[in-house]
Design an enzyme around this catalytic site. Structure first.
Site, PDB file in Angstrom:
ATOM      1  N   LYS A 126       0.856  -1.187   0.000  1.00  0.00           N
ATOM      2  CA  LYS A 126       0.000   0.000   0.000  1.00  0.00           C
ATOM      3  C   LYS A 126       0.888   1.230   0.000  1.00  0.00           C
ATOM      4  O   LYS A 126       2.035   1.167   0.451  1.00  0.00           O
ATOM      5  CB  LYS A 126      -0.879   0.008   1.256  1.00  0.00           C
ATOM      6  CG  LYS A 126      -2.083   0.915   1.155  1.00  0.00           C
ATOM      7  CD  LYS A 126      -3.255   0.253   0.441  1.00  0.00           C
ATOM      8  CE  LYS A 126      -4.375   1.236   0.190  1.00  0.00           C
ATOM      9  NZ  LYS A 126      -5.574   0.576  -0.361  1.00  0.00           N
ATOM     10  N   ASP A 166      -7.060   4.509  -4.586  1.00  0.00           N
ATOM     11  CA  ASP A 166      -7.674   4.404  -3.246  1.00  0.00           C
ATOM     12  C   ASP A 166      -8.277   5.781  -2.973  1.00  0.00           C
ATOM     13  O   ASP A 166      -8.448   6.577  -3.918  1.00  0.00           O
ATOM     14  CB  ASP A 166      -6.633   4.020  -2.178  1.00  0.00           C
ATOM     15  CG  ASP A 166      -7.268   3.636  -0.846  1.00  0.00           C
ATOM     16  OD1 ASP A 166      -7.813   2.534  -0.738  1.00  0.00           O
ATOM     17  OD2 ASP A 166      -7.251   4.456   0.106  1.00  0.00           O
TER      18      ASP A 166
HETATM   19  P1  NDP Z   1     -12.956   8.036  -2.716  1.00  0.00           P
HETATM   20  O1  NDP Z   1     -11.880   9.006  -2.480  1.00  0.00           O
HETATM   21  O2  NDP Z   1     -13.517   7.843  -4.079  1.00  0.00           O
HETATM   22  O3  NDP Z   1     -14.192   8.353  -1.732  1.00  0.00           O
HETATM   23  C1  NDP Z   1     -14.037   8.364  -0.359  1.00  0.00           C
HETATM   24  C2  NDP Z   1     -15.348   8.812   0.262  1.00  0.00           C
HETATM   25  O4  NDP Z   1     -15.234   8.678   1.670  1.00  0.00           O
HETATM   26  C3  NDP Z   1     -15.657  10.260  -0.024  1.00  0.00           C
HETATM   27  O5  NDP Z   1     -17.051  10.438  -0.061  1.00  0.00           O
HETATM   28  C4  NDP Z   1     -15.051  10.966   1.184  1.00  0.00           C
HETATM   29  O6  NDP Z   1     -15.659  12.227   1.482  1.00  0.00           O
HETATM   30  C5  NDP Z   1     -15.355   9.972   2.279  1.00  0.00           C
HETATM   31  N1  NDP Z   1     -14.346  10.115   3.338  1.00  0.00           N
HETATM   32  C6  NDP Z   1     -13.005  10.020   3.207  1.00  0.00           C
HETATM   33  N2  NDP Z   1     -12.401  10.238   4.386  1.00  0.00           N
HETATM   34  C7  NDP Z   1     -13.394  10.487   5.260  1.00  0.00           C
HETATM   35  C8  NDP Z   1     -13.425  10.778   6.632  1.00  0.00           C
HETATM   36  N3  NDP Z   1     -12.292  10.874   7.356  1.00  0.00           N
HETATM   37  N4  NDP Z   1     -14.644  10.961   7.217  1.00  0.00           N
HETATM   38  C9  NDP Z   1     -15.791  10.851   6.489  1.00  0.00           C
HETATM   39  N5  NDP Z   1     -15.826  10.579   5.174  1.00  0.00           N
HETATM   40  C10 NDP Z   1     -14.645  10.398   4.580  1.00  0.00           C
HETATM   41  O7  NDP Z   1     -12.425   6.636  -2.130  1.00  0.00           O
HETATM   42  P2  NDP Z   1     -12.913   5.174  -2.430  1.00  0.00           P
HETATM   43  O8  NDP Z   1     -14.389   5.158  -2.614  1.00  0.00           O
HETATM   44  O9  NDP Z   1     -12.028   4.608  -3.461  1.00  0.00           O
HETATM   45  O10 NDP Z   1     -12.521   4.437  -1.059  1.00  0.00           O
HETATM   46  C11 NDP Z   1     -13.420   4.345   0.047  1.00  0.00           C
HETATM   47  C12 NDP Z   1     -12.958   3.236   0.965  1.00  0.00           C
HETATM   48  O11 NDP Z   1     -12.940   1.982   0.248  1.00  0.00           O
HETATM   49  C13 NDP Z   1     -11.557   3.385   1.550  1.00  0.00           C
HETATM   50  O12 NDP Z   1     -11.518   2.807   2.833  1.00  0.00           O
HETATM   51  C14 NDP Z   1     -10.708   2.544   0.606  1.00  0.00           C
HETATM   52  O13 NDP Z   1      -9.508   2.106   1.204  1.00  0.00           O
HETATM   53  C15 NDP Z   1     -11.654   1.390   0.343  1.00  0.00           C
HETATM   54  N6  NDP Z   1     -11.394   0.614  -0.850  1.00  0.00           N
HETATM   55  C16 NDP Z   1     -11.377   1.203  -2.085  1.00  0.00           C
HETATM   56  C17 NDP Z   1     -11.161   0.425  -3.207  1.00  0.00           C
HETATM   57  C18 NDP Z   1     -11.244   0.999  -4.580  1.00  0.00           C
HETATM   58  O14 NDP Z   1     -11.193   0.225  -5.542  1.00  0.00           O
HETATM   59  N7  NDP Z   1     -11.420   2.307  -4.762  1.00  0.00           N
HETATM   60  C19 NDP Z   1     -10.865  -1.008  -3.095  1.00  0.00           C
HETATM   61  C20 NDP Z   1     -11.001  -1.534  -1.762  1.00  0.00           C
HETATM   62  C21 NDP Z   1     -11.223  -0.734  -0.699  1.00  0.00           C
HETATM   63  P3  NDP Z   1     -14.885  13.576   1.084  1.00  0.00           P
HETATM   64  O15 NDP Z   1     -14.997  13.676  -0.400  1.00  0.00           O
HETATM   65  O16 NDP Z   1     -15.641  14.650   1.811  1.00  0.00           O
HETATM   66  O17 NDP Z   1     -13.482  13.423   1.572  1.00  0.00           O
END
Ligand code: NDP
Length: 444
Positions: A126, A166
Site C-alpha cells: 500500500k 484508493d
Molecule cells: P474516494 O476518495 O472515491 O471516496 C471516499 C469517500 O469517503 C468520499 O465520499 C469521502 O468524502 C469519504 N471520506 C473520506 N475520508 C473520510 C473521513 N475521514 N470521514 C468521512 N468521510 C470520509 O475513495 P474510495 O471510494 O475509493 O474508497 C473508500 C474506501 O474503500 C476506503 O476505505 C478505501 O480504502 C476502500 N477501498 C477502495 C477500493 C477501490 O477500488 N477504490 C478497493 C477496496 C477498498 P470527502 O470527499 O468529503 O473526503
C-alpha cells in the site's frame, strides 16, 4: 503466554504510535489463534507471525511540487511493500491529509489477506501521501502526481509492485502517474491498475469494488434464505466504492436511502439518484449540498448520522473506524440483518463484536471489498496477454470470484468451529495460503 499473545505484545511495543496498524494486527492475530495453535511449534520456529507483521520494506520520500502561485510545496510519500509470498506487491495509493506511516501499514497488512482471499497471485502492499487533492487544479494534481511517481518509479514494476487507486486517487491521478512512469522508465507495462480504457485499463474496474461488495452481500443473504429485492440499505461515503455499491444495489432491487462525505450526509427516502450523484462527484467534483438542492424530498444533515436510519443492510464505504459502538447499537436496535464493509476497516473492533454478538451477519472489508483488487489483477492479466476483455467477461469473473470468496470464508470458519464468524473465516483463509507459501520459501 501463547505464541499469538507473545507476538502481539512485541508488535504493540514496537509500533506504539500506530493505532490503526495495531488494530488491524490485533484483529487478524486474535482470529487466527486456532490455526496458530494447531501449528504452534513450526510457526514459532520459523517466526511466521513476526515475519508477517513486519513489512518487507517501507519506503518514505519527499514529494516536492509547485502550486499555481509558483510556490513550492512539500508532501511526504510512502510505499509499504508488506509481503510478496504469493505474488508481486499489490495495493492502492491513498492521497489524504490523514495519511502517515501507520495508516499505510494497516492498509498494507490488510491487503496481504485480502489479496490471498481472491485466489489470484498477488502479494500485499500500500502507499500514498499526506497530499490533499481537494480544491487543487488539474495542473497542481499533475505536478504532484509526476513528482510522486518520479521517486516511486524506482521501486515498482509489473512483476515487482503494482499500485492502484484508493481514497483521493482515481482515474485522473492514475493517468498522470502512468504517464510519468512511462516517461522515466521508457517502458509500456502494466505497472499501475485503474488505468484509462484507452491505455490498458480494464472494463469494469471502476465499478468493481462497489459491484463486488453487492455480489458478496447478495450471496450472503441468499445463503441465509433471503433476497436483495426490497431490502433497505444505508451506505456511507460518496466516492468510487459508494457510487457503484449504490448502483448495483438498485440493480438487484434493493433501495439505498443514504450517502455521506466528510462534511455531512443525505437521507433520500425515495432512494439515492445515482446519475445525479455521479454527475456531482465524478464530473463537477462538488459537495453533498448540491445533491440535496437538486432533489426535493432529500434531506441534508451536517456531521455523521447514516447509521441511525432504519435499514436491513448497512454498507460502510467511506473510511476506517467510521462505524463505532453507538452506531452498531443503533443498527441493532433498528433490526439490521447484515453489515458488509466496502471500506477498509470501517468498523471498530468493539462495534464489530457487538454486531456479531447480536446475530448480525458481518462480512469484513478484506473479503467484502476485494472486488477492486480482483479486477486490478484481471487488468494485470489482460495487460500481460495484450488483450482486452469485454465488460460482461470481466463482470462475470468478478461475480464468480466474490461468490467463491464468500464460500471460502464460510468454510474456513466452519472448519475451526466458528460457523457464521466471517471475520475469523476471512483471516484464517487468507492467512493459511500466505503462511504455507512463506514456509515453502524458507526464512526470508
Ligand atoms: P474516494 O476518495 O472515491 O471516496 C471516499 C469517500 O469517503 C468520499 O465520499 C469521502 O468524502 C469519504 N471520506 C473520506 N475520508 C473520510 C473521513 N475521514 N470521514 C468521512 N468521510 C470520509 O475513495 P474510495 O471510494 O475509493 O474508497 C473508500 C474506501 O474503500 C476506503 O476505505 C478505501 O480504502 C476502500 N477501498 C477502495 C477500493 C477501490 O477500488 N477504490 C478497493 C477496496 C477498498 P470527502 O470527499 O468529503 O473526503
Amino acid at each position: 503466554m501463547s505464541y499469538v499473545d507473545e507476538v502481539l505484545a512485541k508488535v504493540q511495543a514496537k509500533n506504539a504510535s500506530e493505532p490503526e496498524f495495531l488494530q488491524a494486527v490485533e484483529e487478524v492475530l486474535e482470529s487466527i489463534k486456532p490455526v496458530v495453535e494447531a501449528n504452534e511449534e513450526l510457526y514459532r520456529k520459523e517466526a511466521i507471525l513476526e515475519r508477517i507483521t513486519e513489512p518487507d520494506r517501507q519506503i518514505k520520500f519527499r514529494v516536492a511540487w509547485v502550486d499555481d502561485n509558483g510556490q513550492a510545496q512539500v508532501n511526504t510519500g510512502y510505499r509499504v511493500q508488506f509481503n510478496n509470498a504469493i505474488g508481486p506487491y499489490k495495493g492502492g495509493l491513498r492521497l489524504h491529509p490523514s495519511v502517515y506511516i501507520g495508516i499505510i501499514k494497516f492498509l498494507g497488512f490488510e491487503q496481504i489477506f485480502k489479496n490471498s482471499l481472491t485466489g489470484l497471485p498477488i502479494g500485499g502492499g500500500k502507499g500514498g501521501s499526506d497530499f490533499d487533492p481537494k480544491g487543487k487544479s488539474d495542473r497542481e494534481i499533475m505536478a504532484f502526481c509526476q513528482s510522486f511517481m518520479t521517486e516511486l518509479s524506482k521501486y515498482i514494476g509489473a512483476d515487482i509492485d503494482v499500485p492502484a487507486g484508493d481514497i483521493g486517487t482515481g482515474a485522473r491521478e492514475i493517468g498522470y502517474m502512468f504517464g510519468q512512469y512511462k516517461r522515466i522508465r521508457n517502458s509500456y507495462e502494466g505497472v499501475l491498475t485503474g488505468k484509462g480504457l484507452s491505455f490498458g485499463g480494464s472494463l469494469a474496474r471502476t465499478e468493481a469494488t462497489g459491484y463486488g461488495l453487492l455480489y458478496i452481500t447478495e450471496e450472503l443473504i441468499k445463503c441465509h434464505g433471503q433476497e436483495m429485492k426490497g431490502k433497505i440499505c444505508v451506505v456511507s461515503g460518496s466516492g468510487n466504492v459508494a457510487i457503484y455499491a449504490i448502483q448495483k444495489a438498485h440493480q438487484l432491487g434493493a433501495k439505498v436511502v443514504t450517502r455521506s462525505d466528510s462534511t455531512g450526509w443525505i437521507y433520500d427516502p425515495e432512494g439515492i439518484d445515482v446519475e445525479l450523484l455521479k454527475e456531482i462527484k465524478e464530473v463537477k467534483r462538488a459537495r453533498l449540498t448540491e445533491y440535496a438542492a437538486a432533489r426535493p424530498g432529500a434531506e441534508y444533515h451536517e456531521g455523521r448520522g447514516v447509521w441511525a436510519i432504519k435499514c436491513d443492510i448497512a454498507l460502510p464505504c467511506a473510511t476506517q473506524n467510521e462505524l463505532q459502538i453507538e452506531d452498531a447499537k443503533a443498527l441493532v436496535a433498528n433490526g439490521v440483518t447484515a453489515v458488509c464493509e466496502g471500506a477498509n476497516m470501517p468498523t471498530t473492533l468493539d462495534a464489530t463484536k457487538y454486531l456479531q454478538d447480536n446475530g448480525v451477519l458481518f462480512v469484513p472489508g478484506k473479503a467484502a471489498n476485494a472486488g477492486g483488487v480482483v479486477t486490478s489483477a484481471l487488468e494485470m492479466s489482460q495487460n500481460s496477454e495484450r488483450l482486452s476483455w469485454t465488460f460482461e467477461e470481466v463482470d462475470a469473473k468478478l461475480n464468480q470470484i466474490m461468490v467463491n470468496i464468500y464460500h471460502n470464508i464460510d468454510d474456513a470458519a466452519k472448519r475451526y468451529g466458528k460457523e457464521g464468524d466471517y471475520v475469523a473465516g476471512a483471516n484464517i483463509a487468507g492467512f493459511e495460503k500466505v503462511a504455507d507459501a512463506m514456509l515453502a520459501q524458507g526464512v526470508c
